[in-house]
Design an enzyme around this catalytic site. Structure first.
Site, mmCIF file in Angstrom:
data_model
loop_
_atom_site.group_PDB
_atom_site.id
_atom_site.type_symbol
_atom_site.label_atom_id
_atom_site.label_comp_id
_atom_site.label_asym_id
_atom_site.label_seq_id
_atom_site.Cartn_x
_atom_site.Cartn_y
_atom_site.Cartn_z
ATOM 1 N N PHE A 148 25.525 -27.115 -13.543
ATOM 2 C CA PHE A 148 24.619 -26.285 -13.946
ATOM 3 C C PHE A 148 23.845 -26.691 -14.872
ATOM 4 O O PHE A 148 24.076 -25.486 -16.150
ATOM 5 C CB PHE A 148 25.327 -24.895 -13.937
ATOM 6 C CG PHE A 148 26.386 -24.781 -12.446
ATOM 7 C CD1 PHE A 148 26.372 -24.220 -11.357
ATOM 8 C CD2 PHE A 148 27.845 -24.690 -12.466
ATOM 9 C CE1 PHE A 148 26.608 -24.210 -10.126
ATOM 10 C CE2 PHE A 148 28.465 -25.525 -11.130
ATOM 11 C CZ PHE A 148 27.151 -24.373 -10.409
ATOM 12 N N GLY A 253 9.586 -23.328 -12.756
ATOM 13 C CA GLY A 253 9.064 -25.010 -11.671
ATOM 14 C C GLY A 253 10.641 -25.971 -12.507
ATOM 15 O O GLY A 253 11.473 -25.667 -12.393
ATOM 16 N N CYS A 256 13.931 -29.395 -9.818
ATOM 17 C CA CYS A 256 15.647 -28.166 -9.584
ATOM 18 C C CYS A 256 15.133 -26.542 -8.528
ATOM 19 O O CYS A 256 15.789 -26.922 -7.227
ATOM 20 C CB CYS A 256 16.573 -27.809 -9.852
ATOM 21 S SG CYS A 256 16.726 -29.678 -10.968
ATOM 22 N N ARG A 324 7.863 -32.937 -14.099
ATOM 23 C CA ARG A 324 8.067 -32.593 -12.255
ATOM 24 C C ARG A 324 7.488 -31.179 -11.684
ATOM 25 O O ARG A 324 8.651 -29.971 -12.226
ATOM 26 C CB ARG A 324 9.204 -33.303 -11.566
ATOM 27 C CG ARG A 324 9.502 -35.012 -11.682
ATOM 28 C CD ARG A 324 10.870 -35.248 -11.198
ATOM 29 N NE ARG A 324 11.307 -34.720 -12.937
ATOM 30 C CZ ARG A 324 12.802 -34.577 -12.183
ATOM 31 N NH1 ARG A 324 13.450 -35.366 -11.162
ATOM 32 N NH2 ARG A 324 14.055 -34.600 -13.742
HETATM 33 C C1 UGA Z 1 17.581 -24.999 -13.779
HETATM 34 C C2 UGA Z 1 19.190 -24.643 -13.476
HETATM 35 O O1 UGA Z 1 19.037 -23.656 -14.651
HETATM 36 C C3 UGA Z 1 20.208 -25.597 -14.413
HETATM 37 O O2 UGA Z 1 21.521 -24.279 -14.666
HETATM 38 C C4 UGA Z 1 21.114 -26.359 -12.179
HETATM 39 O O3 UGA Z 1 21.586 -26.722 -13.004
HETATM 40 C C5 UGA Z 1 19.430 -27.329 -12.743
HETATM 41 O O4 UGA Z 1 18.208 -26.838 -12.456
HETATM 42 C C6 UGA Z 1 19.605 -27.855 -11.342
HETATM 43 O O5 UGA Z 1 19.383 -27.313 -10.602
HETATM 44 O O6 UGA Z 1 20.066 -29.356 -12.104
HETATM 45 P P1 UGA Z 1 16.311 -26.743 -15.249
HETATM 46 O O7 UGA Z 1 15.499 -27.244 -13.835
HETATM 47 O O8 UGA Z 1 16.904 -27.002 -15.965
HETATM 48 O O9 UGA Z 1 17.419 -25.522 -14.587
HETATM 49 O O10 UGA Z 1 15.050 -25.763 -15.277
HETATM 50 P P2 UGA Z 1 15.762 -23.697 -16.334
HETATM 51 O O11 UGA Z 1 15.719 -23.931 -17.077
HETATM 52 O O12 UGA Z 1 16.518 -23.109 -15.451
HETATM 53 O O13 UGA Z 1 14.285 -23.498 -15.537
HETATM 54 C C7 UGA Z 1 13.862 -23.260 -14.933
HETATM 55 C C8 UGA Z 1 12.594 -22.871 -14.944
HETATM 56 O O14 UGA Z 1 12.273 -21.558 -15.054
HETATM 57 C C9 UGA Z 1 11.279 -23.163 -15.670
HETATM 58 O O15 UGA Z 1 10.078 -24.126 -15.127
HETATM 59 C C10 UGA Z 1 11.031 -22.401 -16.737
HETATM 60 O O16 UGA Z 1 10.628 -22.145 -18.444
HETATM 61 C C11 UGA Z 1 11.573 -21.193 -16.375
HETATM 62 N N1 UGA Z 1 12.212 -19.680 -16.893
HETATM 63 C C12 UGA Z 1 12.927 -19.844 -17.097
HETATM 64 C C13 UGA Z 1 11.197 -18.687 -17.142
HETATM 65 O O17 UGA Z 1 9.251 -19.248 -16.809
HETATM 66 N N2 UGA Z 1 11.940 -17.739 -17.489
HETATM 67 C C14 UGA Z 1 13.423 -17.302 -17.369
HETATM 68 O O18 UGA Z 1 13.753 -16.500 -18.119
HETATM 69 C C15 UGA Z 1 13.572 -18.413 -17.833
#
Ligand code: UGA
Length: 426
Positions: A148, A253, A256, A324
């Site tokens: 996670f 985006g 994942c 990505r």
């Molecule tokens: C995500 C999950 O949060 C991790 O728990 C998981 O392990 C990981 O995928 C995975 O499956 O390997 P990650 O892809 O690094 O992690 O990205 P996040 O920080 O969750 O953000 C994802 C997207 O949501 C980004 O584009 C971010 O800008 C957006 N986001 C996030 C928002 O637009 N608003 C928010 O409040 C939070």
């Protein structure tokens, strides 16, 4: 101390390897890329990931972290082997297991007697069985231990996890895997393999659902004159909702959320359930790219043809160099298709980076990107952008329109400098 092998040194494998070494285990990490192995062995981290360099150097100095080429070389002495290879999206949207299968085929004969093999890659429900089938080693037990880790804070997420999930049929094997984390004392949940694999998909799909919900409420806020940032603070105080993952944006985006949501749609269909809610979550996200593109079009005077748009931020979020499935790139592609010229700046991206649209010009600095621009769009929430003086932008940019896709900039300061600033949901 347990002897571990980690197969694959992407951000998950590398973080897992260096963090387990930090916790005192004896770790050998394997990758097929000899050049990458050489760089890692010299202490060079190939990605932007907070604290990874510090822990890599620590492990190399302590001598309990090594890098080798090829999985077979890594596993011979290992008591527990982690599979951390990619599971990209296959053509039909389901997860492609070919890297997992290839890694298993490579290590099968070299695994120590009664070793434990752990799936850390995000794999479809039932993959524990696939691994068992490919390994053809009745003495080896296969366990699921999903990750996670957020890119950008992967090390902290590893060392301070909300929970550790272990899915196993053989409870002793599951307990041995859970014990690797003893020093950090996380809440541990031991389940059957299918439940552990489902937890991973459900967690990512739930977070994506939360974000699409926020962006949908943002659209309503625009229509009714409410401010989505206040609305989210207001609902986030409710412990049943929680205050995290409530930031509106240009769409979610990364490598994942999209891949895993689409894979879960497939898993659901195969299980006999049409997951319309999740299909809607993905559709709302695609619409968000269109909505932000439209805001930029309106800010440019109603048409993008012949206009120059400056973009700050290319990565899918701040504190990573990962492009990505970046919302910024989805939006830039739409801008270019509508006839705009786009010049972008990102603190971690230079012109040489693959994955960028061919027609995009990359500027080496933020001010360089806005020269001659009609509109400025902020698409990644890099802190650096917050501290750029609006007056410096006004001096370099002919246009006076800013679309703040992350609600990052100080509205009052930019309005004082003569800009019209449009955000998300306010
Ligand atoms: C995500 C999950 O949060 C991790 O728990 C998981 O392990 C990981 O995928 C995975 O499956 O390997 P990650 O892809 O690094 O992690 O990205 P996040 O920080 O969750 O953000 C994802 C997207 O949501 C980004 O584009 C971010 O800008 C957006 N986001 C996030 C928002 O637009 N608003 C928010 O409040 C939070």
């Amino acid at each position: 101390m347990t002897r571990l092998a980690i197969i694959g040194t992407g951000y998950v494998g590398l973080t897992t390897g260096v963090c387990f070494a930090h916790l005192g285990h004896e770790v050998v990490c394997a990758d097929t890329d000899a050049d990458k192995v050489a760089r890692l062995s010299r202490g060079e981290v190939p990605i932007v990931e907070h604290r990874l360099d510090e822990l890599l150097v620590e492990g190399l100095h302590k001598g309990n972290l090594r890098f080798v080429v090829g999985g077979a070389a890594a596993v011979t002495d290992a008591e527990i082997v982690f599979l951390c290879v990619p599971t990209p999206q296959g053509e039909d949207g389901s997860a492609d297991l070919s890297y997992v299968e290839a890694a298993c085929a490579e290590i099968a004969k070299s695994l120590a007697y009664e070793a434990i093999v752990v799936n850390k890659s995000t794999v479809p429900v039932g993959s524990t069985r696939v691994v068992e089938r490919v390994l053809r080693r009745p003495d080896v037990r296969v366990v699921s231990n999903p990750e996670f880790l957020r890119e950008g804070s992967a090390v902290d997420d590893f060392l301070r996890p909300d929970r550790v999930v272990v899915g196993c049929e053989d409870r002793a094997a599951g307990i041995a895997v859970a014990a690797l984390y003893d020093e950090i004392r996380p809440p541990v949940l031991i389940t059957d393999p299918a439940s552990a694999e489902t937890i991973k998909y459900a967690a990512n799909a739930f977070l994506a659902t939360k974000l699409s919900f926020v962006n949908a409420i943002a659209a309503i806020c625009e229509g009714v004159g409410a401010d989505v940032d206040d609305v989210m603070v207001g609902i986030g105080y409710d412990k049943r909702i929680g205050s995290e993952y409530l930031r509106p944006g240009p769409g979610w985006g990364g490598s994942c959320f999209g891949k895993d949501s689409r894979a879960l749609l497939n898993i659901a269909t195969e299980a006999g359930y049409e997951f319309d809610l999740l299909a809607g979550v993905i559709a709302v996200n695609d619409e968000q790219f269109d909505r932000v593109t439209d805001k930029i079009r309106v800010a440019a005077g109603g048409s993008l043809g012949g206009k120059t748009v400056a973009v700050w931020g290319l990565t899918f979020k701040a504190r990573t160099d990962d492009l990505r499935d970046s919302p910024a790139i989805a939006i830039i592609n739409r801008l270019i298709a509508a006839g705009a010229t786009v010049r972008a700046f990102d603190p971690t991206v230079n012109a040489a980076k693959p994955g960028l649209p061919g027609d995009l010009t990359i500027s080496p600095d933020a001010i360089g990107a806005i020269v001659g621009a009609d509109v400025l769009a902020v698409l990644t929430e890099w802190d650096d952008f917050r501290w750029i003086a609006p007056a410096d932008v006004a001096a370099a940019m002919p246009g006076r329109s800013v679309v703040d896709g992350r609600n990052l900039l100080d509205r009052t300061a930019w309005q004082h400098a003569g800009f019209t600033l449009v955000g998300i949901g306010r």
